[in-house]
Scaffold this active site. Sequence first.
Site, PDB file in Angstrom:
ATOM      1  N   GLN A 213     -24.926  14.304  92.644  1.00  0.00           N
ATOM      2  CA  GLN A 213     -25.597  12.995  92.718  1.00  0.00           C
ATOM      3  C   GLN A 213     -25.723  12.359  91.337  1.00  0.00           C
ATOM      4  OE1 GLN A 213     -26.432  15.631  94.541  1.00  0.00           O
ATOM      5  NE2 GLN A 213     -28.071  15.161  95.983  1.00  0.00           N
ATOM      6  N   GLU A 214     -26.133  13.196  90.375  1.00  0.00           N
ATOM      7  CA  GLU A 214     -26.276  12.654  89.011  1.00  0.00           C
ATOM      8  C   GLU A 214     -24.930  12.124  88.511  1.00  0.00           C
ATOM      9  OE1 GLU A 214     -29.036  15.017  86.152  1.00  0.00           O
ATOM     10  OE2 GLU A 214     -28.554  16.341  87.826  1.00  0.00           O
TER      11      GLU A 214
ATOM     12  N   ASP B  71       1.723  29.187  93.563  1.00  0.00           N
ATOM     13  CA  ASP B  71       2.647  28.688  94.572  1.00  0.00           C
ATOM     14  C   ASP B  71       2.343  27.218  94.855  1.00  0.00           C
ATOM     15  OD1 ASP B  71       4.729  28.864  96.235  1.00  0.00           O
ATOM     16  OD2 ASP B  71       3.722  30.005  97.810  1.00  0.00           O
TER      17      ASP B  71
ATOM     18  N   LYS C 130       8.270  38.911  92.186  1.00  0.00           N
ATOM     19  CA  LYS C 130       7.761  38.369  93.452  1.00  0.00           C
ATOM     20  C   LYS C 130       7.139  39.464  94.296  1.00  0.00           C
ATOM     21  CE  LYS C 130       9.608  34.679  94.970  1.00  0.00           C
ATOM     22  NZ  LYS C 130       9.710  33.300  95.046  1.00  0.00           N
TER      23      LYS C 130
ATOM     24  N   ARG D 180       9.639  18.293  88.719  1.00  0.00           N
ATOM     25  CA  ARG D 180      10.826  19.011  88.270  1.00  0.00           C
ATOM     26  C   ARG D 180      12.110  18.263  88.628  1.00  0.00           C
ATOM     27  NH1 ARG D 180      14.008  23.776  87.831  1.00  0.00           N
ATOM     28  NH2 ARG D 180      15.130  23.720  89.767  1.00  0.00           N
TER      29      ARG D 180
ATOM     30  N   TYR E  47       0.874  26.265  81.961  1.00  0.00           N
ATOM     31  CA  TYR E  47       1.338  27.557  81.463  1.00  0.00           C
ATOM     32  C   TYR E  47       2.498  27.530  80.461  1.00  0.00           C
ATOM     33  CZ  TYR E  47       4.236  26.577  85.591  1.00  0.00           C
ATOM     34  OH  TYR E  47       5.026  25.976  86.521  1.00  0.00           O
TER      35      TYR E  47
ATOM     36  N   SER F 180      14.202  27.054  85.873  1.00  0.00           N
ATOM     37  CA  SER F 180      13.353  27.914  86.708  1.00  0.00           C
ATOM     38  C   SER F 180      13.429  29.339  86.160  1.00  0.00           C
ATOM     39  CB  SER F 180      13.783  27.821  88.166  1.00  0.00           C
ATOM     40  OG  SER F 180      15.021  28.428  88.305  1.00  0.00           O
TER      41      SER F 180
ATOM     42  N   LYS G 297       1.912  33.762  89.322  1.00  0.00           N
ATOM     43  CA  LYS G 297       2.923  32.770  89.701  1.00  0.00           C
ATOM     44  C   LYS G 297       2.323  31.911  90.816  1.00  0.00           C
ATOM     45  CE  LYS G 297       7.839  32.279  90.559  1.00  0.00           C
ATOM     46  NZ  LYS G 297       7.801  31.241  91.556  1.00  0.00           N
TER      47      LYS G 297
ATOM     48  N   CYS H   2      12.752  21.454 129.539  1.00  0.00           N
ATOM     49  CA  CYS H   2      12.403  21.158 130.926  1.00  0.00           C
ATOM     50  C   CYS H   2      12.771  19.691 131.139  1.00  0.00           C
ATOM     51  CB  CYS H   2      10.905  21.363 131.160  1.00  0.00           C
ATOM     52  SG  CYS H   2      10.368  20.605 132.701  1.00  0.00           S
TER      53      CYS H   2
ATOM     54  N   ASP I 148     -22.386  11.069  90.369  1.00  0.00           N
ATOM     55  CA  ASP I 148     -22.055   9.830  91.082  1.00  0.00           C
ATOM     56  C   ASP I 148     -22.850   8.651  90.533  1.00  0.00           C
ATOM     57  OD1 ASP I 148     -20.308  11.156  92.612  1.00  0.00           O
ATOM     58  OD2 ASP I 148     -21.632  11.380  94.353  1.00  0.00           O
TER      59      ASP I 148
ATOM     60  N   CYS J 136      10.765  26.166 134.287  1.00  0.00           N
ATOM     61  CA  CYS J 136       9.629  25.684 133.504  1.00  0.00           C
ATOM     62  C   CYS J 136       8.344  26.373 133.974  1.00  0.00           C
ATOM     63  CB  CYS J 136       9.500  24.170 133.650  1.00  0.00           C
ATOM     64  SG  CYS J 136       8.049  23.538 132.797  1.00  0.00           S
TER      65      CYS J 136
ATOM     66  N   CYS K  26       5.984  23.470 135.592  1.00  0.00           N
ATOM     67  CA  CYS K  26       6.283  22.682 136.783  1.00  0.00           C
ATOM     68  C   CYS K  26       7.381  23.291 137.647  1.00  0.00           C
ATOM     69  CB  CYS K  26       6.651  21.246 136.388  1.00  0.00           C
ATOM     70  SG  CYS K  26       8.273  21.140 135.614  1.00  0.00           S
TER      71      CYS K  26
ATOM     72  N   CYS L  41       6.087  16.757 134.639  1.00  0.00           N
ATOM     73  CA  CYS L  41       5.678  18.054 134.081  1.00  0.00           C
ATOM     74  C   CYS L  41       4.402  17.834 133.246  1.00  0.00           C
ATOM     75  CB  CYS L  41       6.815  18.613 133.233  1.00  0.00           C
ATOM     76  SG  CYS L  41       6.444  20.183 132.462  1.00  0.00           S
TER      77      CYS L  41
ATOM     78  N   GLU M 247       1.257  36.366  83.601  1.00  0.00           N
ATOM     79  CA  GLU M 247       0.538  35.274  84.266  1.00  0.00           C
ATOM     80  C   GLU M 247       0.723  35.386  85.769  1.00  0.00           C
ATOM     81  OE1 GLU M 247       2.379  31.792  82.637  1.00  0.00           O
ATOM     82  OE2 GLU M 247       1.870  32.392  80.601  1.00  0.00           O
TER      83      GLU M 247
HETATM   84  S1  IVH Z   1       7.099  29.404  83.473  1.00  0.00           S
HETATM   85  C1  IVH Z   1      11.061  28.330  81.443  1.00  0.00           C
HETATM   86  N1  IVH Z   1       4.884  30.285  84.532  1.00  0.00           N
HETATM   87  O1  IVH Z   1       7.790  29.089  89.172  1.00  0.00           O
HETATM   88  C2  IVH Z   1       9.900  28.888  82.175  1.00  0.00           C
HETATM   89  N2  IVH Z   1       6.402  29.176  85.975  1.00  0.00           N
HETATM   90  O2  IVH Z   1      10.629  29.968  89.625  1.00  0.00           O
HETATM   91  C3  IVH Z   1       9.278  27.919  83.069  1.00  0.00           C
HETATM   92  N3  IVH Z   1       5.610  28.921  88.286  1.00  0.00           N
HETATM   93  O3  IVH Z   1       9.500  26.186  88.215  1.00  0.00           O
HETATM   94  C4  IVH Z   1       8.379  28.401  84.101  1.00  0.00           C
HETATM   95  N4  IVH Z   1       3.680  29.929  88.005  1.00  0.00           N
HETATM   96  O4  IVH Z   1       7.121  25.925  89.150  1.00  0.00           O
HETATM   97  C5  IVH Z   1       6.044  29.649  84.765  1.00  0.00           C
HETATM   98  N5  IVH Z   1       2.850  31.115  85.306  1.00  0.00           N
HETATM   99  C6  IVH Z   1       3.990  30.457  85.535  1.00  0.00           C
HETATM  100  C7  IVH Z   1       4.324  29.962  86.821  1.00  0.00           C
HETATM  101  C8  IVH Z   1       5.558  29.316  86.995  1.00  0.00           C
HETATM  102  C9  IVH Z   1       4.465  29.306  88.872  1.00  0.00           C
HETATM  103  C10 IVH Z   1       6.700  28.227  88.995  1.00  0.00           C
HETATM  104  C11 IVH Z   1       7.234  27.025  88.271  1.00  0.00           C
HETATM  105  C12 IVH Z   1       8.703  27.308  88.042  1.00  0.00           C
HETATM  106  C13 IVH Z   1       8.979  28.343  89.073  1.00  0.00           C
HETATM  107  C14 IVH Z   1      10.121  29.218  88.601  1.00  0.00           C
END
Ligand code: IVH
Length: 670
Positions: free
Chosen positions: A35-36, A117, A311, A136, A224, A83, A115, A423, A38, A405, A408, A429, A113
């Site tokens: 609230q504060e 999603d 992964k 990207r 990251y 990637s 990853k 169907c 806002d 079906c 029906c 139906c 780190e």
């Molecule tokens: S580093 C050159 N760090 O994974 C290195 N990517 O398969 C650039 N992603 O396109 C990526 N967490 O969208 C990096 N801690 C993380 C990540 C990360 C998720 C994604 C990112 C990248 C894809 C690569």
Amino acid sequence: MEKEAAKIHIEQLREELNYHNHKYYVENSPEISDQEFDHKMRELMNLEKQFPEFEDPDSPSMRVGSDLNKEFEQVVHKYPMLSLSNTYSEEELQDFHNRVVKAVGNDFRYVCELKYDGTAIGLTYQNGKLIRAVTRGDGTQGDDVTQNVRTIRSIPLKLTGDYPGEFEIRGEIFLPLKGFQWLNAEKEKAGEAPFANPRNAAAGSLKLQNSSLVAKRPLDTYLYYMLSEELPTMSHYENLLKAKSWGLKISPHTQVCNSIDEVFEFIRHWDTARHELPFEIDGAVIKVDNIHLQQELGFTAKSPRWAIAYKFKAEEARTRLLSVDYQVGRTGAVTPVANLEPVQLAGTTVKRASLHNADVISGLGLHCNDLVTVEKGGEIIPKITGVVKEERPEKSLPIHFIKECPECGAPLMRVEGEAAHYCPNSASCPPQIKGKLEHFISRRAMNIDGLGAETINLLYTKGLVNTLPDLYKLKASQLITLERLGDKSARNIITSIKNSLEVPWPRVLYALGIRFVGETVAKKLAASFASIDKLSGATEEELIAVDEIGNKIAGSILAFFTSEANKKMIEELKSYGLQLAGKEETSISKASNILEGKTLVISGKFSRYSRDQLKEMIETHGGKNTGSVTGKTDYLVAGENMGPSKLEKAEKQGVKILSENQFLELIGEE
Ligand code: IVH
């Protein structure tokens, strides 16, 4: 308030709100109540309204988004957006480590780190201000989604501290699980298809054309990877800490590891601990910390040699198949669904799994009471990935797809080359009738408020509504007799039905629920056929001539208009006054045929007309506008600041390049 005093007060409020935004969205430790917050925000907005001369696009008040619809500009990445290569086992990770050691020796540390999603983003800050956010894309160039990203509260518009003059920071934008569930519940309420997973939801949100809608979605981020000609340090980890000190959101789960064994510990820990996180991750990312060593290791064509993704395996469980249900959708498609003995999987109890179609059942070789493996992939509904044949009960019979079906009794059909069974009894139906009605009233179709699946079910079972035109015969007095409907809601429904008579032709066409005619196809069809009479009279050839309409869609449209029941329904809808034709002013009136058969691409910024106006001109002069330069492109209308790669591609393909004025001359508008 005096102007000077207002200026000081505005600046003070902006500073305070930026501070509290950071506390709330980045540090997760708010100091003041909502609230504060806002209250302060409202105070700022009032002052900004009163003194528009102090407007600033970086003000925290601007994070509510804008209603402007615009197409995304393509921006070439200053540093290509690569990637990561993936590993799926500790052995593969060990191989990666061995390669690194072989190249640079033993004296280095890793940064591990999570990853995330979500969807990747590159943020550019100049003199501490967020100036650009790019997706990207194809790795070389991406969409400029700055307007949308500016609405994400955990991304600061302004930095504090000793940041370099210019740098880019990359990260992931994602939708936390709670936000994802909320968004899908909202979508369902609106009669729209839910997102399959948080990743799609995040990517889809960033591509919305209306940033005020993006602002409503609780997107979050972790950053990251810093890139700059003036990096603060030559340690990746130290750079992240620096970024954090400037106000950027860095994950608290990032960890320095001094040996590959510590890396293994990190991934083993997160393989189970990930289920407690409030967002989804699909693995871990392991990076060499020292940037000199990173440079020594370099890149392959697709990914860095100094980093790798590990992964996690999709979680799997074993359970018994109890039975198979068959669900009939609004188009008559029959989907088999497995009922399973309840089993725990990735934090939820799984009782059902989709089997998609007959081919999936026969592909698995599924028998009654089989022990099956289920997996939660990227989709919400788990799937059956295999059968443990050794555990098959004796004499258990194979599962055969039903022939009739389940709703029906009509014999099912399967079109050559298609996976689904149908169907054909669309006229009587029950789930098809109810499904069609639900689709018709949904927000993006006729937008009839107050009527939901439950009321439709009641109306259908009471025999009040059987076909789409029946909705227009309803009277408030009939609705009041239904359970749970008061006088006011009944009247609202009737008003809403009446209002739907104003829904324009393309949406009415979509609402009819013709198989394969979704929103985009309906728009394309409505732009080419000015009325339902023109569309129903179209030949297959005429239909296929429309952009994006192929044999499958054309076949479905022809079949729809051949049905006597559908013909009758359309005549009835006409008699109630639905918009089954485009209004004159909305249908394109041709100015000339100068561009007939020509394909044009528009790129960059223009000084005399907006991109939308130019696109409209192309269409009114008979041409076709497309998004990217290909061998089929005839002209590229090039504005200012267009991506150099587009220009290069056009030159290579021998595409004629026109300036805005040359284009206007060509169509005789000069
Ligand atoms: S580093 C050159 N760090 O994974 C290195 N990517 O398969 C650039 N992603 O396109 C990526 N967490 O969208 C990096 N801690 C993380 C990540 C990360 C998720 C994604 C990112 C990248 C894809 C690569």
